[in-house]
Design a protein around this motif. Structure first.
Motif, short mmCIF file in Angstrom:
data_model
loop_
_atom_site.label_atom_id
_atom_site.label_comp_id
_atom_site.label_asym_id
_atom_site.label_seq_id
_atom_site.Cartn_x
_atom_site.Cartn_y
_atom_site.Cartn_z
N GLU A 72 0.74 -1.11 0.04
CA GLU A 72 -0.03 -0.10 0.22
C GLU A 72 0.80 1.16 0.05
O GLU A 72 0.43 2.37 -0.31
CB GLU A 72 -0.76 0.07 1.31
CG GLU A 72 -2.11 -0.96 1.22
CD GLU A 72 -2.94 -0.99 2.39
OE1 GLU A 72 -3.82 -1.90 2.47
OE2 GLU A 72 -2.59 -0.47 3.48
N ARG A 73 2.07 1.16 0.66
CA ARG A 73 3.04 2.29 0.66
C ARG A 73 3.96 2.25 -0.29
O ARG A 73 4.69 3.54 -0.63
CB ARG A 73 3.73 2.26 1.99
CG ARG A 73 2.99 2.31 3.20
CD ARG A 73 1.96 3.51 3.09
NE ARG A 73 1.14 3.50 4.34
CZ ARG A 73 1.28 4.27 5.41
NH1 ARG A 73 2.22 5.10 5.39
NH2 ARG A 73 0.43 4.12 6.38
N TRP A 74 4.05 1.37 -1.34
CA TRP A 74 4.88 1.54 -2.46
C TRP A 74 4.51 2.26 -3.54
O TRP A 74 3.27 2.04 -4.05
CB TRP A 74 5.16 0.06 -3.00
CG TRP A 74 6.10 -0.40 -3.88
CD1 TRP A 74 5.65 -0.40 -5.35
CD2 TRP A 74 7.58 -0.23 -4.03
NE1 TRP A 74 6.97 -0.57 -6.06
CE2 TRP A 74 8.04 -0.61 -5.19
CE3 TRP A 74 8.38 -0.09 -2.80
CZ2 TRP A 74 9.34 -0.60 -5.54
CZ3 TRP A 74 9.89 -0.25 -3.19
CH2 TRP A 74 10.07 -0.37 -4.49
N ARG A 75 5.34 3.01 -4.19
CA ARG A 75 5.02 3.96 -5.33
C ARG A 75 5.86 3.46 -6.49
O ARG A 75 6.91 3.30 -6.46
CB ARG A 75 5.50 5.35 -4.91
CG ARG A 75 4.57 5.86 -3.84
CD ARG A 75 2.96 5.77 -3.90
NE ARG A 75 2.46 6.46 -5.35
CZ ARG A 75 1.31 6.49 -5.56
NH1 ARG A 75 0.30 6.38 -4.53
NH2 ARG A 75 0.65 6.79 -6.76
N PRO A 76 5.25 2.89 -7.60
CA PRO A 76 5.58 2.63 -8.60
C PRO A 76 6.53 3.73 -9.50
O PRO A 76 7.69 3.39 -10.17
CB PRO A 76 4.73 2.16 -9.94
CG PRO A 76 3.54 1.82 -8.74
CD PRO A 76 3.72 2.86 -7.51
N GLU A 77 6.15 5.04 -9.27
CA GLU A 77 6.93 6.01 -9.95
C GLU A 77 8.24 6.26 -9.31
O GLU A 77 9.06 6.85 -10.16
CB GLU A 77 6.05 7.46 -9.78
CG GLU A 77 4.55 7.29 -10.40
CD GLU A 77 3.67 6.98 -9.28
OE1 GLU A 77 2.43 7.18 -9.33
OE2 GLU A 77 4.16 6.20 -8.04
#
Length: 268
Positions: A72-77
């Motif tokens: 939930e806290r992971w950002r692909p960008e």
């Protein structure tokens, strides 16, 4: 700058999690091998760079709730976990320290070669599966056909057994896919010469695969996640200030714990 990169829409689980009727808990996967590595092949595993991780296996249990909270806290960008205190991520140093895989050397990459897989398996494993799933073989076949090896086995047989064991590590622990019972034979091609294999950056491949799978798992409709969950989970344990007293078991409590972490408590 990071705020300008972040996409805030319904394509990320964090944007709609509070509107979901039930919390999403991802299905995770790890294939704990029934037999550890025989000391007969230790030398070959060391040559290929897999000895450390081969010796640390045994009864690992995953925590899907913890893994779901992290995704939930992971950002692909940015390929980072976004926390109130800042950004943090899993690094090649973590891979080296926690899995003992080589992170220097040539990158494990390139197109999948067209090969006669029966001939390849006969040459590199000494046995041929009774069926192939495209360019993949069943993990169960590896388990059934490479259970034990005698100390009196020839050097060729020991090398073949070591390759099979590494394939089980890759398909069950380090870079498993969602099939949960198949491993691609492109890895076998890279194990033809075990000493040359040891000069490859396997750790980079494992980390890149984990990044890719976490990116995919941020999509709200995804129910499963693959990749090296052992690395993700052990990294979270190591960076948890309450690791000696235990990580919370409920998703909401884990979210709160992540919100309350400070810069000093995580590897930023």
């Amino acid at each position: 700058m990071a705020n300008q990169l972040i996409r805030l829409d319904g394509k990320h689980i964090s944007a709609i999690q509070l509107q979901m009727a039930e919390d999403r808990i991802l299905e995770t996967y790890i294939n704990n091998l029934s037999e550890g590595a025989s000391d007969v092949i230790y030398g070959h595993l060391r040559d290929a760079g897999f000895l450390y991780v081969a010796r640390m296996l045994g009864g690992t249990k995953l925590d899907p709730t913890l893994i779901s909270a992290l995704v939930e806290r992971w950002r692909p960008e940015t390929h980072t976990f976004h926390l109130p205190c800042g950004e943090c991520t899993i690094t090649l140093e973590d891979v080296s320290l926690q899995l003992g895989l080589p992170v220097d050397g040539e990158v494990v990459t390139g197109p999948v070669l067209s090969a006669d897989w029966s001939e390849t398996c006969e040459q590199l494993l000494g046995k041929v599966p009774n069926k192939f799933k495209g360019s993949r073989i069943e993990m169960k076949w590896l388990e059934d056909n490479f259970k034990t090896i005698k100390a009196s086995a020839s050097d060729v047989e020991k090398e073949q057994f070591a390759r099979a064991f590494i394939l089980k590590l890759i398909g069950g622990l380090l870079m498993p896919d969602k099939s949960r019972n198949l491993v691609h034979l492109r890895w076998l091609l890279l194990l033809a010469d075990l000493k040359e294999a040891g000069r490859l950056s396997w750790g980079s491949a494992v980390l890149a695969t984990l990044y890719r799978e976490m990116c995919r798992a941020t999509q709200p409709e995804k129910a499963k996640i693959s990749g090296c969950m052992l690395l993700l989970q052990s990294w979270a344990w190591w960076n948890n200030p309450a690791r000696h007293s235990g990580i919370p078991t409920e998703l909401e409590d884990i979210r709160l714990a992540l919100d309350q972490q400070t810069e000093e408590e995580v590897s930023l």
